[in-house]
Design an enzyme around this catalytic site. Sequence first.
Site, mmCIF file in Angstrom:
data_model
loop_
_atom_site.group_PDB
_atom_site.id
_atom_site.type_symbol
_atom_site.label_atom_id
_atom_site.label_comp_id
_atom_site.label_asym_id
_atom_site.label_seq_id
_atom_site.Cartn_x
_atom_site.Cartn_y
_atom_site.Cartn_z
ATOM 1 C CB SER A 164 53.907 94.549 -0.002
ATOM 2 O OG SER A 164 53.552 95.257 -1.179
ATOM 3 C CE LYS A 175 55.737 98.746 -0.900
ATOM 4 N NZ LYS A 175 55.654 97.388 -0.364
#
Lengths: 841, 250
Positions: free
Chosen positions: A684, A727
């Site tokens: 990611s 996040k």
Amino acid sequence: MGHAVRDDGDKKGAKAIMPSGSDLPYSGTPPSTPAALSPELLYRRADLSGLIFTSTADVPPLDGIAGQDRAVDAVRFAAKIAKPGFNLFVIGRAEADMRRTVRSMLEPLAATDEPPPDQVYVNNFADPQRPIALALPAGRAPQFSKAMRALIDDLGAALPAAFSSEEYQTRRGAIEEVFQKKQADAFTALHGKAREKQLVLLRTPMGFTLAPARDGQVVPPEEFRNWDKDKQQKVQEDILPLEKELERIMRHVPAWEKERRDDVRKLDRDMATLAIGQSIDEAKADFADLPAVIAQFEAVRSDLIENVAMFVMKGEGGEPIVVDSGTGGPFDRYLVNVLVTREPDARGLPIIEELHPTLGNLVGRVEYLSRQGALVTNFRLIKAGALHRANGGYLLLDARSLLTEPFSWAALKRALGQGKVTIEDAGRVLGLTSTVTLEPAPIALDLKVILFGERMLYYLLVSIDPELSEHFKVLADFEDDITRTPDSEAALARLVASVAGREGLRPIARDGVALLVEHAARLADDAGKLTLLVDLIRDVAMEADFWAGEAGEGVISAEHVARALDKREWRASRLRDRSKESILKDIALIRTEGKTTGQINGLSVIELGGFRFGRPTRITCRVRPGGGQVVDIEREAKLGGPIHSKGVLILAGFLAGRYALDAPMSLYASLVFEQSYGGVEGDSASSAELYTLLSALADAPLRQDIAVTGSVNQHGEVQAIGGVNEKIEGFFDVCNARRLTGRQGVAIPRSNVQHLMLRKDIVDACAAGRFSIYPVASIDEGLQLLTGLPAGERGEDGRYPADTLNGRVEQRLHDYAKTLQRFGKANPAAQEGSGTAEDAS
Amino acid sequence: MSDRRYRRIVIHLRGGAFHTEAVRLAGDLARLMGIDLLGRFVRDENVARLAGLPAVREFRLPEREWHTIEDASATMELAAAASRRLFAQVAGACSARYLFETAPALNGMPEAEDIVVVPPRGAGEPAPTRTEAEPKGAAGMLFVPYRIARRQGPVVAFTAGSDEPALATAAAIAASAGERLLHLRLPETPGIPVAPGPGFPTPRLAVFGRMPADTDLPAAMLRRGIPVLILREDRPAEPAEPPRRPENHG
């Protein structure tokens, strides 16, 4: 549709429309700089307009199961198909409430069927080690057991009375008399013959002897020695035939004794037959429709007659026999071990859940009693297992528990394969014990086994155990989530009402229900989905109920639900807070303002104990001329997992496929997650890594006030990642703690916008223009956002414009190539030694 | 109970024929009556003489073979020791006060307070002597059947009247055993048969005040496996005294 062009330094008033899917990179149009998402796209509110209610007290409970059509269909099919091997394996997350759901489906199906037969074990008189299993109509086993016990109780009084009756004693006495008379007559005759010959027959301590006598007394030896020889000789001659006669008598004595025993046995048998007959006939009258039971009564009759002495000896005092209500007594042999029975008026099939599926709990076991230092057992100590109790119905088992118990899985497969349940002892299975024990007759098995387990466990088992598919042909895969629509939201609201009712919670107000629905989307990690992990929603509701109680409220509102969510997060977030603290104290270096070349804030998510949180991590890159390697320092230090390494290799592939195609790749680049010592996995952050690499090559600084997440493919397309909400929240918390500047934000893959369900404070900050979320579809878009420079496109001459980012990158790579070329000419030996064959031209 | 009319029960033991059931029965009765049990091993002088006689040999059981008789005295001593051991084992199990002695013969008359046990005739045993069958002077005789039908159950007393000492003795035995006492009156006119009817429970012991005129009755009892105790009722009863301190000699 296109994006609204964003003003580089001023986000206020700049609103972005959700980009359409047709705006793919390299579709012929130059990349645009992404604009911040509008607040409406950051959190999707619940739409309960289709359901009119004030609280869950007004909401009818959910009738049926929501969102599990596939699994429900599988359960119905497995429950109804009556063929071997079509047992059910239910897979899904543990929180999906699978057991309760399956049970609620089985109960109405099982309720109308006839209950299965009772099972009993009785003694096998011919082979006591192999008890006989009998099936009786449901509810009649206790009647059989009671009848047998009453029979033995009755005979316990009747038999001793019969054998102490005058008739029996007289007949028995007559038998003894006959025997004694035979012996007495034989010896009397011998005594007489001895007397005639002036001899006497004496009983000695060890036998018999014949000796010369006078007046019935043995002649003293000294007198005998004075007799003349003829007289002495005559004595010897007279003794010899009588000795023969004595021998003949003694040879007959055993035969007479056998005759006596036979006569007594016959007398006992006749007496017993008479005494037992009526009692047995009365007892078995109630079971005339059950041939197997009648056969057992007849076997009892035969054995009683053969072993009547047991009753007679025990009861010779004339008192009735007391049947030992425990086990291990001599009359156990006639009693009945009711293994499984149903209530007389019970309906329906059994649904049994075995929570501890050890071998003994599953297939049954034989127990032992300690008697005088030895272990003894009989058929009455056979105990039913879950397979017996569920026979005819359904057995629910947890797959993990089953597989972790020694021998249980193999035993279950054997039972299903053979269609019968055999009681097995673990010691004998292992060959550790070989003592004599019971081998109860197997019982025919007809049931559905339903295993519950995680998906990973099921797929592992399928791959390594071919027998799984043989016995569990039906798979029910429970969904983790459902597409979010007004209908599904209304269904979830009804499910919440069902949970509240079932758990005895306070009614939940409409706003509380709405918040729970929104939380269900957050749990699904997708604004367009709702989680079906009901246990997770239930836990929040229960905690909200607590807080409502603490507040003295009678209804759970959104405030209580929010408090529950906050408290749950707070309890689990110690590690997150310590991580943020280390950043705020500059122990972990994270910039949230300014620009830096070859450095970016990547985002990672950490999951521990079911709690997830995001945190920023600095990613840096250094470049120089080299052999074309992009060094992943994490991998070199063995801290990088394979997926992470794959991501780095992909960006190397991107680089090689886009730039300086007319020159060898002459780059050495090193990438690292700074201050990361615990291992990195996943791709990611690969877009963030690519940004730093390109920044280093182009010598173009990157904004440190925008954190980046997203994986990248070799074509430079930014791909979706997981944990996008956490996040964003991780970076926001750091920025917020340092005071938001109004320029900070997070760049996420455009394909992740549909997953956004951000916290209220973040949504509010974005609405106020103090924080931004940028959707990015391509590396070029990201570069423009992060550098403020145009990315650039190749012109007709095949070159990127020099003042674009791509142009600067390509130029740098060409420069590296030339450097290496010059180095190669100047140092040919070094060139050969390095093994890099540079093209001199 | 302890009736001074009875001091002990005497059972004669011979080598080669140990009547376990007779000893057990005698031991139980001695316990119930509170009197001693005497096991008397009779040394048969006839057997002692056998060793010196040529052509006399012994047919030994159970091997059923002929053997010469070398030392009959030693054999007799061994038999006495074996009898003592078995007697102590059986009598001890009955919790009776028991004594054991050896005697050269059935010498003399039994003592006046003795109840003599008349065991069933064993295989090869000669018919009992008159002394053995009807020991004069004994306070009573306990006839043991070949097979004892019951070890528990009522005690039945056969007497002509309710004031006979035998009835009191039977009642005391029944009370001591925790059993019922059944009383059957014997007809005063001899010749009238007396027999318990069908359904009459098999007693553990039949007690007679004297040998009845109808000797078939005790014989019938014996055939039914019921031990028979015949007491001499002409001896006066004396007040009961506390039981003596047990002295068990093996």
